[in-house]
Scaffold this active site. Sequence first.
Site, mmCIF file in Angstrom:
data_model
loop_
_atom_site.group_PDB
_atom_site.id
_atom_site.type_symbol
_atom_site.label_atom_id
_atom_site.label_comp_id
_atom_site.label_asym_id
_atom_site.label_seq_id
_atom_site.Cartn_x
_atom_site.Cartn_y
_atom_site.Cartn_z
ATOM 1 N N SER A 80 0.853 -1.287 0.096
ATOM 2 C CA SER A 80 0.059 -0.049 0.038
ATOM 3 C C SER A 80 0.708 1.311 0.037
ATOM 4 O O SER A 80 0.383 2.322 0.340
ATOM 5 C CB SER A 80 -0.723 0.008 1.200
ATOM 6 O OG SER A 80 -1.765 -1.248 1.146
ATOM 7 N N ASN B 140 6.862 1.410 2.066
ATOM 8 C CA ASN B 140 8.240 1.882 1.831
ATOM 9 C C ASN B 140 8.534 3.256 1.529
ATOM 10 O O ASN B 140 9.483 4.124 1.869
ATOM 11 C CB ASN B 140 9.009 1.125 0.890
ATOM 12 C CG ASN B 140 9.127 -0.544 1.451
ATOM 13 O OD1 ASN B 140 9.482 -0.681 2.554
ATOM 14 N ND2 ASN B 140 8.586 -1.309 0.502
ATOM 15 N N TRP B 141 7.626 3.808 0.827
ATOM 16 C CA TRP B 141 7.393 5.321 0.374
ATOM 17 C C TRP B 141 7.305 6.273 1.543
ATOM 18 O O TRP B 141 7.737 7.165 1.714
ATOM 19 C CB TRP B 141 6.357 5.375 -0.553
ATOM 20 C CG TRP B 141 6.530 6.902 -1.214
ATOM 21 C CD1 TRP B 141 7.620 7.808 -1.274
ATOM 22 C CD2 TRP B 141 5.357 7.399 -2.037
ATOM 23 N NE1 TRP B 141 7.048 9.009 -1.959
ATOM 24 C CE2 TRP B 141 5.661 8.777 -2.382
ATOM 25 C CE3 TRP B 141 4.138 7.114 -2.427
ATOM 26 C CZ2 TRP B 141 5.089 9.500 -3.187
ATOM 27 C CZ3 TRP B 141 3.440 7.857 -3.167
ATOM 28 C CH2 TRP B 141 3.622 9.218 -3.457
ATOM 29 N N HIS C 233 2.198 -4.420 9.513
ATOM 30 C CA HIS C 233 1.168 -4.699 8.773
ATOM 31 C C HIS C 233 0.000 -5.278 9.455
ATOM 32 O O HIS C 233 -0.867 -6.099 8.743
ATOM 33 C CB HIS C 233 1.628 -5.653 7.544
ATOM 34 C CG HIS C 233 2.572 -5.096 6.514
ATOM 35 N ND1 HIS C 233 2.257 -3.938 6.120
ATOM 36 C CD2 HIS C 233 3.575 -5.545 5.920
ATOM 37 C CE1 HIS C 233 3.485 -3.867 5.272
ATOM 38 N NE2 HIS C 233 4.116 -4.469 5.204
ATOM 39 N N TYR D 92 -2.794 6.210 -0.568
ATOM 40 C CA TYR D 92 -1.739 6.273 -1.460
ATOM 41 C C TYR D 92 -1.838 7.286 -2.568
ATOM 42 O O TYR D 92 -1.119 7.944 -2.933
ATOM 43 C CB TYR D 92 -1.588 4.762 -1.786
ATOM 44 C CG TYR D 92 -0.395 4.695 -2.916
ATOM 45 C CD1 TYR D 92 0.925 4.334 -2.471
ATOM 46 C CD2 TYR D 92 -0.625 4.833 -4.295
ATOM 47 C CE1 TYR D 92 2.035 4.216 -3.532
ATOM 48 C CE2 TYR D 92 0.462 4.544 -5.263
ATOM 49 C CZ TYR D 92 1.701 4.445 -4.770
ATOM 50 O OH TYR D 92 2.697 4.360 -5.906
ATOM 51 N N LYS E 111 6.678 -0.182 -9.958
ATOM 52 C CA LYS E 111 6.238 0.870 -10.728
ATOM 53 C C LYS E 111 5.872 2.289 -10.185
ATOM 54 O O LYS E 111 6.090 3.341 -10.312
ATOM 55 C CB LYS E 111 4.838 0.623 -11.534
ATOM 56 C CG LYS E 111 4.989 -0.276 -12.822
ATOM 57 C CD LYS E 111 3.601 -0.321 -13.476
ATOM 58 C CE LYS E 111 4.043 -1.435 -14.838
ATOM 59 N NZ LYS E 111 2.677 -1.646 -15.606
ATOM 60 N N GLY E 112 4.969 1.871 -8.913
ATOM 61 C CA GLY E 112 4.963 3.127 -7.746
ATOM 62 C C GLY E 112 4.037 4.338 -8.652
ATOM 63 O O GLY E 112 4.054 5.256 -8.691
#
Length: 285
Positions: free
Chosen positions: A45, A48-49, A99, A184, A248-249
């Site tokens: 989801s 990491n970003w 998570h 997101y 891809k992000g």
Amino acid sequence: MSDDFLWFEGIAFPNMGFRSETLRKVRDEFVIKDEDVIILTYPKSGTNWLIEILCLIHSNGDPKWIQSVPIWERSPWVETEMGYKLLSEEEGPRLFSSHLPIQLFPKSFFSSKAKVIYLMRNPRDVFVSGYFFWNSVKFVKKPKSWQQYFEWFCQGNVIYGSWFDHIHGWMPMREKKNFLLLSYEELKQDTRRTVEKICQFLGKTLEPEELNLILKNSSFQSMKENKMSNFSLLSVDFVEEKAQLLRKGISGDWKNHLTVAQAEAFDKLFQEKMTDLPRELFPWE
């Protein structure tokens, strides 16, 4: 390759790096401090970003920390063997990730002032991203086909259980002062405004140039090129050779993969499962 999951309290986990006894200790014994900041997500989801952004907020945009320490050490997953050990030994305020569904989360959180940021994502994109991710790693049971994984996902027979149950479990917390709900999609659409919202929630003031550095150093391209964030340091015991774990992000990739029949079946399931929650919670609808 693993041929099964580790099951704990009806929820599936990878059977490498996790133990039932540790999961029990995390829920029943782990002490969350009032100063802790916790990133909560269902897998795939944007975890990491968000970790990268929070690390850069902490360092006022300076990339030295994110370029010198692996992402799983900067914000360990509390439910993993390694994360539980690291966090149990860490003094002072901690940044960590999870998570876990609400029923398995540390009980001590619910009487603490620790701040949680919950990031959710269109489950169709979560499904697509999850299919490619779980097929790139060696520590989980792999589906035999795209259709089989689609059925597993819809039934909730995947790592960390049902997306729908995860959302339902955590959504009652959204009105609490120490709980920030993000998507997101809003983070992707207006990263600057969303980072400002995170800073406000954390009580952090940034100069404009510091905010610019955060945006620059947390971009998908920057993360893909940063070996401390792109998971290229993981051993071949964990990932398939040449696997790209940052793929891809983007938002809406499901349109390139779901068949018409799958999309219609998923829409029907979403309407059935989420009918009791306000539609405006889900910016992709």
